[in-house]
Design a protein around this motif. Structure first.
Motif, mmCIF file in Angstrom:
data_model
loop_
_atom_site.group_PDB
_atom_site.id
_atom_site.type_symbol
_atom_site.label_atom_id
_atom_site.label_comp_id
_atom_site.label_asym_id
_atom_site.label_seq_id
_atom_site.Cartn_x
_atom_site.Cartn_y
_atom_site.Cartn_z
ATOM 1 N N PHE A 1 2.034 0.861 -10.637
ATOM 2 C CA PHE A 1 1.124 1.461 -9.683
ATOM 3 C C PHE A 1 -0.292 1.126 -10.108
ATOM 4 O O PHE A 1 -0.896 1.411 -11.211
ATOM 5 C CB PHE A 1 1.210 2.803 -9.402
ATOM 6 C CG PHE A 1 0.064 3.765 -8.431
ATOM 7 C CD1 PHE A 1 0.203 3.621 -7.283
ATOM 8 C CD2 PHE A 1 -0.869 4.421 -9.091
ATOM 9 C CE1 PHE A 1 -0.515 4.043 -6.431
ATOM 10 C CE2 PHE A 1 -1.759 5.020 -8.202
ATOM 11 C CZ PHE A 1 -1.795 4.777 -6.814
ATOM 12 N N PHE A 2 -1.231 0.335 -9.220
ATOM 13 C CA PHE A 2 -2.267 -0.144 -9.471
ATOM 14 C C PHE A 2 -3.561 0.201 -8.261
ATOM 15 O O PHE A 2 -3.059 0.694 -7.274
ATOM 16 C CB PHE A 2 -2.435 -1.569 -9.664
ATOM 17 C CG PHE A 2 -1.907 -1.983 -10.771
ATOM 18 C CD1 PHE A 2 -2.313 -1.821 -12.307
ATOM 19 C CD2 PHE A 2 -0.819 -2.788 -10.966
ATOM 20 C CE1 PHE A 2 -1.748 -1.978 -13.388
ATOM 21 C CE2 PHE A 2 -0.399 -3.068 -11.842
ATOM 22 C CZ PHE A 2 -0.726 -2.828 -13.065
ATOM 23 N N ASN B 1 -3.538 4.488 -12.559
ATOM 24 C CA ASN B 1 -3.543 3.108 -12.709
ATOM 25 C C ASN B 1 -2.408 2.676 -13.715
ATOM 26 O O ASN B 1 -2.671 3.097 -14.876
ATOM 27 C CB ASN B 1 -4.463 2.412 -12.752
ATOM 28 C CG ASN B 1 -5.561 2.253 -11.566
ATOM 29 O OD1 ASN B 1 -4.959 2.081 -10.443
ATOM 30 N ND2 ASN B 1 -6.782 2.873 -11.701
ATOM 31 N N GLY B 2 -1.443 1.854 -13.580
ATOM 32 C CA GLY B 2 -0.632 1.161 -14.577
ATOM 33 C C GLY B 2 0.613 2.189 -15.082
ATOM 34 O O GLY B 2 1.612 1.749 -15.665
ATOM 35 N N ILE B 3 1.031 3.388 -14.078
ATOM 36 C CA ILE B 3 1.867 3.985 -14.361
ATOM 37 C C ILE B 3 3.388 3.389 -13.848
ATOM 38 O O ILE B 3 3.140 2.588 -12.699
ATOM 39 C CB ILE B 3 1.859 5.466 -13.450
ATOM 40 C CG1 ILE B 3 1.635 5.449 -12.301
ATOM 41 C CG2 ILE B 3 1.105 6.470 -14.417
ATOM 42 C CD1 ILE B 3 1.814 6.818 -11.659
ATOM 43 N N PRO C 1 0.717 -1.392 0.045
ATOM 44 C CA PRO C 1 0.220 0.015 -0.022
ATOM 45 C C PRO C 1 0.903 1.379 -0.010
ATOM 46 O O PRO C 1 2.033 1.204 0.725
ATOM 47 C CB PRO C 1 -0.799 -0.107 1.197
ATOM 48 C CG PRO C 1 0.056 -0.945 2.023
ATOM 49 C CD PRO C 1 0.725 -1.938 1.140
ATOM 50 N N VAL C 2 0.471 2.336 -0.784
ATOM 51 C CA VAL C 2 0.977 3.284 -0.858
ATOM 52 C C VAL C 2 0.191 4.601 -0.954
ATOM 53 O O VAL C 2 -1.092 4.486 -1.546
ATOM 54 C CB VAL C 2 2.074 3.507 -2.095
ATOM 55 C CG1 VAL C 2 1.207 3.283 -3.337
ATOM 56 C CG2 VAL C 2 2.943 4.669 -2.242
ATOM 57 N N VAL C 3 0.831 5.581 -0.420
ATOM 58 C CA VAL C 3 0.247 7.020 -0.746
ATOM 59 C C VAL C 3 1.155 7.804 -1.572
ATOM 60 O O VAL C 3 2.180 8.447 -0.974
ATOM 61 C CB VAL C 3 -0.179 7.774 0.563
ATOM 62 C CG1 VAL C 3 -0.763 9.139 0.371
ATOM 63 C CG2 VAL C 3 -1.107 7.150 1.470
ATOM 64 N N PRO C 4 0.673 8.000 -2.919
ATOM 65 C CA PRO C 4 1.704 8.786 -3.714
ATOM 66 C C PRO C 4 1.542 10.387 -3.708
ATOM 67 O O PRO C 4 2.521 10.901 -3.612
ATOM 68 C CB PRO C 4 1.229 8.430 -5.086
ATOM 69 C CG PRO C 4 0.405 7.267 -4.857
ATOM 70 C CD PRO C 4 -0.178 7.330 -3.622
ATOM 71 N N ILE C 5 0.337 11.055 -3.253
ATOM 72 C CA ILE C 5 0.159 12.276 -3.251
ATOM 73 C C ILE C 5 -0.905 12.773 -2.219
ATOM 74 O O ILE C 5 -1.933 11.966 -2.269
ATOM 75 C CB ILE C 5 0.255 12.743 -4.607
ATOM 76 C CG1 ILE C 5 0.180 14.640 -4.790
ATOM 77 C CG2 ILE C 5 -1.109 12.458 -5.153
ATOM 78 C CD1 ILE C 5 0.208 15.219 -6.079
ATOM 79 N N VAL D 1 -4.523 6.969 -2.989
ATOM 80 C CA VAL D 1 -3.835 5.962 -2.298
ATOM 81 C C VAL D 1 -3.889 4.716 -3.474
ATOM 82 O O VAL D 1 -4.810 4.817 -4.556
ATOM 83 C CB VAL D 1 -4.554 5.432 -1.055
ATOM 84 C CG1 VAL D 1 -4.636 6.484 0.086
ATOM 85 C CG2 VAL D 1 -6.168 5.045 -1.509
ATOM 86 N N GLY D 2 -3.155 3.642 -3.227
ATOM 87 C CA GLY D 2 -3.182 2.558 -4.298
ATOM 88 C C GLY D 2 -2.119 1.675 -3.706
ATOM 89 O O GLY D 2 -1.721 1.593 -2.373
ATOM 90 N N GLU D 3 -1.515 0.714 -4.607
ATOM 91 C CA GLU D 3 -0.682 -0.184 -4.383
ATOM 92 C C GLU D 3 0.456 -0.172 -5.507
ATOM 93 O O GLU D 3 0.188 0.009 -6.650
ATOM 94 C CB GLU D 3 -1.321 -1.497 -4.502
ATOM 95 C CG GLU D 3 -2.471 -1.781 -3.629
ATOM 96 C CD GLU D 3 -3.169 -3.150 -3.817
ATOM 97 O OE1 GLU D 3 -3.646 -3.697 -2.753
ATOM 98 O OE2 GLU D 3 -3.189 -3.655 -4.931
#
Length: 176
Positions: A74-75, A42-44, A15-19, A85-87
């Protein structure tokens, strides 16, 4: 954090918080702009550090040469209040093949240790000064076109760990 497979390859999913919406590097990134096309995140690619060309200029991560250096994608992007948020999906074999900082990212995330990240996107820039949550900005970023999410084993992102960004992060509204 979990292990899974995709297209026959083993991945570490974190799990990640990119921004988080707010002032980053003297520019305002409004929540509605991050959320406007949330599926575009998604997919970057996940390069280690921001990709640069031979002249030391930052470039898109979406070229064959740069994708070869990406260690995953990133998904599952979604908004959680002001946070994207995402993964992170890290290709374990590729991290090991690339070695160095790629292996260090994998090691830290498997151990549950903090890892800084940094979003890269192409915005439309509106020159406008103001104050947001007590922080001064000189421009507003709108119509974001996501390019990549850099993993920073040796650096600090504009939206850093103290601001609520990074990995691993529990993707719940009560966590910062």
């Amino acid at each position: 954090t979990r292990h899974t497979t995709l297209d026959g390859r083993a991945y570490l999913v974190v799990p990640v918080v990119p921004i988080v919406a707010g002032v980053l590097n003297d520019h305002l990134v409004p929540q509605e702009e991050i959320a406007a096309f949330v599926d575009a995140w998604n997919g970057i690619p996940l390069p280690v550090g921001h990709p640069m060309n031979a002249y030391g200029e930052y470039v898109s991560a979406n070229s064959p040469e740069m994708l070869e250096l990406s260690i995953g994608r990133f998904f599952h992007a979604r908004m959680d209040g002001p946070r994207l948020v995402g993964e992170l999906w890290l290709d374990i074999e590729k991290c090991q093949r690339l070695g160095g900082d790629a292996v260090e990212c994998l090691r830290r995330l498997e151990a549950g240790e903090p890892l800084e990240v940094s979003t890269a996107y192409f915005p439309e820039i509106t020159p406008e000064e103001g104050i947001y949550n007590g922080m001064r900005y000189v421009e507003i970023h709108r119509h974001l076109r996501p390019d990549h999410l850099a993993l920073l084993p040796n650096g600090i992102g504009a939206c850093n760990w103290e601001n609520g960004c990074g990995a691993p992060r529990t993707n719940a509204a009560t966590t910062a």
